[in-house]
Structures are given as structure tokens and as C-alpha cells.
Design a protein around this motif. Structure first.
Motif, PDB file in Angstrom:
ATOM      1  N   ALA A  96      39.330  69.415 -12.196  1.00 54.05           N
ATOM      2  CA  ALA A  96      38.836  68.289 -12.973  1.00 54.05           C
ATOM      3  C   ALA A  96      38.829  67.077 -12.042  1.00 54.05           C
ATOM      4  CB  ALA A  96      39.919  67.819 -14.067  1.00 54.05           C
ATOM      5  N   ILE A  97      39.567  66.948 -11.127  1.00 52.54           N
ATOM      6  CA  ILE A  97      39.883  65.839 -10.313  1.00 52.54           C
ATOM      7  C   ILE A  97      38.443  66.006  -9.243  1.00 52.54           C
ATOM      8  CG2 ILE A  97      40.632  64.549  -8.452  1.00 52.54           C
ATOM      9  CD1 ILE A  97      43.392  64.890 -10.128  1.00 52.54           C
ATOM     10  N   ALA A  98      38.186  67.206  -8.946  1.00 51.30           N
ATOM     11  CA  ALA A  98      37.035  67.367  -7.900  1.00 51.30           C
ATOM     12  C   ALA A  98      35.770  67.156  -8.650  1.00 51.30           C
ATOM     13  CB  ALA A  98      37.098  68.967  -7.493  1.00 51.30           C
ATOM     14  N   ASP A  99      35.660  67.367  -9.922  1.00 54.62           N
ATOM     15  CA  ASP A  99      34.624  67.002 -10.702  1.00 54.62           C
ATOM     16  C   ASP A  99      34.353  65.638 -10.924  1.00 54.62           C
ATOM     17  OD1 ASP A  99      32.461  67.915 -12.745  1.00 54.62           O
ATOM     18  OD2 ASP A  99      33.550  66.963 -13.960  1.00 54.62           O
ATOM     19  N   VAL A 100      35.340  64.850 -11.412  1.00 53.75           N
ATOM     20  CA  VAL A 100      35.125  63.342 -11.566  1.00 53.75           C
ATOM     21  C   VAL A 100      35.153  62.633 -10.136  1.00 53.75           C
ATOM     22  CG1 VAL A 100      37.626  62.860 -11.374  1.00 53.75           C
ATOM     23  CG2 VAL A 100      36.151  61.522 -12.923  1.00 53.75           C
ATOM     24  N   TYR A 101      35.385  63.322  -9.267  1.00 54.14           N
ATOM     25  CA  TYR A 101      35.255  62.553  -7.598  1.00 54.14           C
ATOM     26  C   TYR A 101      33.903  62.776  -7.373  1.00 54.14           C
ATOM     27  CZ  TYR A 101      35.349  61.819  -2.731  1.00 54.14           C
ATOM     28  OH  TYR A 101      35.198  61.452  -1.527  1.00 54.14           O
ATOM     29  N   THR A 102      33.179  64.082  -7.564  1.00 52.04           N
ATOM     30  CA  THR A 102      31.876  64.231  -7.252  1.00 52.04           C
ATOM     31  C   THR A 102      31.128  63.458  -8.259  1.00 52.04           C
ATOM     32  OG1 THR A 102      32.399  66.624  -6.744  1.00 52.04           O
ATOM     33  CG2 THR A 102      30.180  65.865  -6.823  1.00 52.04           C
ATOM     34  N   HIS A 105      30.618  59.513  -7.378  1.00 49.37           N
ATOM     35  CA  HIS A 105      29.486  59.182  -6.162  1.00 49.37           C
ATOM     36  C   HIS A 105      28.103  59.264  -6.743  1.00 49.37           C
ATOM     37  CE1 HIS A 105      33.329  59.602  -4.218  1.00 49.37           C
ATOM     38  NE2 HIS A 105      32.921  58.375  -3.372  1.00 49.37           N
ATOM     39  N   ALA A 106      27.625  60.115  -7.666  1.00 46.02           N
ATOM     40  CA  ALA A 106      26.512  60.258  -8.050  1.00 46.02           C
ATOM     41  C   ALA A 106      25.957  59.238  -8.955  1.00 46.02           C
ATOM     42  CB  ALA A 106      26.082  61.901  -8.504  1.00 46.02           C
ATOM     43  N   ARG A 107      24.944  58.603  -8.698  1.00 43.15           N
ATOM     44  CA  ARG A 107      24.337  57.848  -9.521  1.00 43.15           C
ATOM     45  C   ARG A 107      22.874  57.465  -9.447  1.00 43.15           C
ATOM     46  NH1 ARG A 107      28.123  55.764  -6.168  1.00 43.15           N
ATOM     47  NH2 ARG A 107      27.511  53.753  -4.907  1.00 43.15           N
ATOM     48  N   LYS A 108      22.429  56.362 -10.084  1.00 47.81           N
ATOM     49  CA  LYS A 108      20.931  56.154 -10.063  1.00 47.81           C
ATOM     50  C   LYS A 108      20.449  56.032  -8.511  1.00 47.81           C
ATOM     51  CE  LYS A 108      20.747  51.486 -11.656  1.00 47.81           C
ATOM     52  NZ  LYS A 108      20.131  50.630 -12.510  1.00 47.81           N
ATOM     53  N   THR A 109      21.159  55.566  -7.789  1.00 46.10           N
ATOM     54  CA  THR A 109      20.693  55.235  -6.371  1.00 46.10           C
ATOM     55  C   THR A 109      21.059  56.207  -5.452  1.00 46.10           C
ATOM     56  OG1 THR A 109      22.319  53.708  -6.281  1.00 46.10           O
ATOM     57  CG2 THR A 109      20.281  52.610  -6.902  1.00 46.10           C
ATOM     58  N   PHE A 110      22.242  57.131  -5.659  1.00 49.42           N
ATOM     59  CA  PHE A 110      22.818  58.161  -4.658  1.00 49.42           C
ATOM     60  C   PHE A 110      22.710  59.265  -5.407  1.00 49.42           C
ATOM     61  CE2 PHE A 110      24.078  53.949  -3.249  1.00 49.42           C
ATOM     62  CZ  PHE A 110      23.832  54.114  -1.849  1.00 49.42           C
ATOM     63  N   HIS A 111      22.496  60.414  -4.636  1.00 49.00           N
ATOM     64  CA  HIS A 111      22.914  61.633  -5.179  1.00 49.00           C
ATOM     65  C   HIS A 111      23.990  62.123  -3.891  1.00 49.00           C
ATOM     66  CE1 HIS A 111      19.601  62.627  -2.362  1.00 49.00           C
ATOM     67  NE2 HIS A 111      20.358  63.776  -1.790  1.00 49.00           N
ATOM     68  N   VAL A 112      24.789  63.428  -4.487  1.00 52.85           N
ATOM     69  CA  VAL A 112      25.663  63.812  -3.467  1.00 52.85           C
ATOM     70  C   VAL A 112      25.326  65.488  -3.008  1.00 52.85           C
ATOM     71  CG1 VAL A 112      28.154  64.552  -3.399  1.00 52.85           C
ATOM     72  CG2 VAL A 112      27.243  62.747  -4.865  1.00 52.85           C
ATOM     73  N   LEU A 182      23.929  67.117  -6.367  1.00 51.53           N
ATOM     74  CA  LEU A 182      24.189  66.687  -7.745  1.00 51.53           C
ATOM     75  C   LEU A 182      23.333  65.372  -7.762  1.00 51.53           C
ATOM     76  CD1 LEU A 182      25.713  66.676 -10.349  1.00 51.53           C
ATOM     77  CD2 LEU A 182      27.475  65.276  -9.345  1.00 51.53           C
ATOM     78  N   TYR A 183      22.564  65.359  -8.867  1.00 52.40           N
ATOM     79  CA  TYR A 183      22.039  64.080  -9.140  1.00 52.40           C
ATOM     80  C   TYR A 183      22.551  63.756 -10.537  1.00 52.40           C
ATOM     81  CZ  TYR A 183      18.318  64.681  -5.689  1.00 52.40           C
ATOM     82  OH  TYR A 183      17.748  64.756  -4.411  1.00 52.40           O
ATOM     83  N   GLU A 184      22.848  62.391 -10.599  1.00 55.93           N
ATOM     84  CA  GLU A 184      23.132  61.734 -11.919  1.00 55.93           C
ATOM     85  C   GLU A 184      22.475  60.223 -12.089  1.00 55.93           C
ATOM     86  OE1 GLU A 184      27.328  61.874 -13.026  1.00 55.93           O
ATOM     87  OE2 GLU A 184      27.321  63.968 -13.522  1.00 55.93           O
ATOM     88  N   TYR A 185      22.336  59.848 -13.287  1.00 51.47           N
ATOM     89  CA  TYR A 185      21.625  58.515 -13.381  1.00 51.47           C
ATOM     90  C   TYR A 185      22.240  57.599 -13.959  1.00 51.47           C
ATOM     91  CZ  TYR A 185      17.981  61.490 -11.110  1.00 51.47           C
ATOM     92  OH  TYR A 185      17.308  62.427 -10.243  1.00 51.47           O
ATOM     93  N   ASP A 186      23.641  57.447 -13.575  1.00 57.30           N
ATOM     94  CA  ASP A 186      24.254  56.313 -14.357  1.00 57.30           C
ATOM     95  C   ASP A 186      24.298  55.290 -13.709  1.00 57.30           C
ATOM     96  OD1 ASP A 186      25.561  58.463 -15.842  1.00 57.30           O
ATOM     97  OD2 ASP A 186      27.178  58.787 -14.422  1.00 57.30           O
ATOM     98  N   SER A 187      24.986  53.942 -14.203  1.00 63.22           N
ATOM     99  CA  SER A 187      24.774  52.893 -13.416  1.00 63.22           C
ATOM    100  C   SER A 187      25.382  52.710 -12.016  1.00 63.22           C
ATOM    101  CB  SER A 187      25.506  51.704 -14.322  1.00 63.22           C
ATOM    102  OG  SER A 187      25.644  50.456 -13.627  1.00 63.22           O
ATOM    103  N   ASP A 188      25.004  51.787 -11.315  1.00 61.42           N
ATOM    104  CA  ASP A 188      25.493  51.729 -10.009  1.00 61.42           C
ATOM    105  C   ASP A 188      26.596  51.322  -9.938  1.00 61.42           C
ATOM    106  OD1 ASP A 188      23.579  52.597  -8.176  1.00 61.42           O
ATOM    107  OD2 ASP A 188      22.426  50.574  -8.087  1.00 61.42           O
ATOM    108  N   ASP A 189      27.359  50.719 -11.016  1.00 60.07           N
ATOM    109  CA  ASP A 189      28.764  50.476 -11.261  1.00 60.07           C
ATOM    110  C   ASP A 189      29.552  51.685 -11.463  1.00 60.07           C
ATOM    111  OD1 ASP A 189      31.062  49.310 -11.792  1.00 60.07           O
ATOM    112  OD2 ASP A 189      30.597  48.193 -13.558  1.00 60.07           O
ATOM    113  N   ASN A 190      29.834  52.502 -10.348  1.00 54.19           N
ATOM    114  CA  ASN A 190      30.319  53.717 -10.643  1.00 54.19           C
ATOM    115  C   ASN A 190      31.886  53.361 -10.942  1.00 54.19           C
ATOM    116  OD1 ASN A 190      31.376  52.824  -8.019  1.00 54.19           O
ATOM    117  ND2 ASN A 190      30.992  54.538  -7.231  1.00 54.19           N
TER     118      ASN A 190
END
Length: 205
Positions: A96-102, A105-112, A182-190
Motif C-alpha cells: 500500500a505504501i509502495a503504491d501511494v509513493y509511486t 510522484h505521477a501527475r499531469k507534468t511528470f510520469h514515473v 506510470l502516468y497519472e493526470y492529477d494536479s501538480d499539487d501532489n
């Protein structure tokens, strides 16, 4: 002008996650309480945060599954009151922590980019010892500090570098490395990812 350039440089790394205040030191009791080891083989998992527009690297970290699973998060911004940390080492890294950690860091301006490599128990243990004895990494030295650890594990195959993308490229050439992104498109306010995360609602697996 010089001062403006330095401030701009720091702002970029703060947004990306490769900046942090001086390290903290969790108690022995807290570290022992959350200690977790994944059932899988000894493994190194490198996370590289890459800019979606330019492809340039922004942050590097390393998850180590040895006698326990930790994340070496040099100059990282991943902080939660329920997750013990010593300097730049995060303890108790359950799935669970590994998942939330990853996802943090993934958001609309960055992927992991996530690169995994099975290693020997001795290599995993050495990586853990090097991470835990390293101390807090200076700002903007996430790739340099991580590559210094990997250079001792894989002498002649991984060199020290300042650049997350260059380190990912070199690590990816090691035999047996698997990769995914991993691509996600949340706000930059991670920070909202951790603010919304409730550890009481997730299990350890």
C-alpha cells in the motif's frame, strides 16, 4: 541575476520532489513496529520521475527489498506522520505504501519510470546498509547519491551521475532489468495524494 537563477533552479527541483528539509530520525520502536519484508526475491526497484513535456529527469529513488523493504528517497518530499523515516530512508514499505509513493510522484507534468531488478541477498543487504548509512542527501543530489550506492553494488556497470534520466538509462542496461511506466493526470499539487491517504483504510498487502 545569479540569485534569480539559483532560486529558479531550486523551485524546479522542489516541484519535482528532489528537495527536502534536513532529515528526521524515527525512533527504534517506530522502525521496528512497521518493519516489512515482501515475500518476493531480493530486489532493487528504481523510480525515476520524468517530465512529460521534455522527457528530462526530475527525481530518483530506490526501493530495496532485503531483510526488510525500505525506500531510499534522497532529498524527497514524500512525508506522512504514519510512515517512519530516518534521514532519507522510508521504513515499513508495504504494498500500500509502495503504491501511494509511486502515485504521489505521477501527475499531469511528470510520469514515473519503474525499473526492477532481482539481486542476491548480499547485494540487497549491501544496498540497504549503504542507504541507511548515507545520511540526508543535499538538495538536487538525488541521482548522484543513488548512483553512488548503485556504483558500489555494480562496479564498472553503473557510474556516478547527477542526472536521473542518465542513471535510469544506465541501470536499464543491467541484465534482467524490467521496466514499466506510470502516468497519472492529477494536479501538480501532489501533497493532495498523501492528504487523502488514510493508512487505517488499507491493509499491509
Amino acid at each position: 541575476m545569479i540569485r534569480f537563477v539559483i532560486l529558479a533552479f531550486c523551485a524546479v527541483f522542489a516541484l519535482a520532489g528532489c528537495a527536502a528539509p534536513p532529515g528526521v530520525w524515527a525512533s527504534d520502536e517506530d522502525v521496528a513496529r512497521v518493519a516489512y519484508r515482501d515475500d518476493g526475491p531480493p530486489r532493487l526497484t528504481m523510480f525515476t520521475m520524468l517530465n512529460n513535456n521534455t522527457g528530462s529527469g526530475a527525481h530518483t529513488s530506490l526501493m530495496i527489498n532485503g531483510s526488510q523493504r525500505i525506500i531510499w528517497d534522497p532529498a524527497g518530499s514524500f512525508k506522512h506522520e504514519s510512515i517512519p523515516e530516518r534521514n532519507d530512508v522510508i521504513f515499513g514499505v508495504t504494498p500500500a505504501i509502495a503504491d501511494v509513493y509511486t502515485r504521489f510522484h505521477a501527475r499531469k507534468t511528470f510520469h514515473v519510470k519503474i525499473q526492477e531488478l532481482e539481486v542476491t541477498p548480499a547485494q540487497a543487504q549491501k544496498a540497504m546498509q549503504l542507504a541507511m548509512s548515507h545520511g540526508t542527501a543535499p538538495q538536487a543530489q538525488c541521482a548522484r547519491s543513488t548512483s553512488s550506492i548503485l556504483a558500489e553494488i555494480f562496479p564498472g556497470q553503473v557510474k556516478q551521475t547527477w542526472y536521473p534520466k542518465a542513471l535510469a538509462d544506465e541501470f536499464g542496461k543491467l541484465p534482467g532489468v524490467s521496466e514499466k511506466v506510470l502516468y497519472e493526470y492529477d494536479s501538480d499539487d501532489n501533497s493532495k495524494v498523501l492528504a487523502a491517504w488514510d493508512p487505517s483504510r488499507v491493509g499491509s498487502s
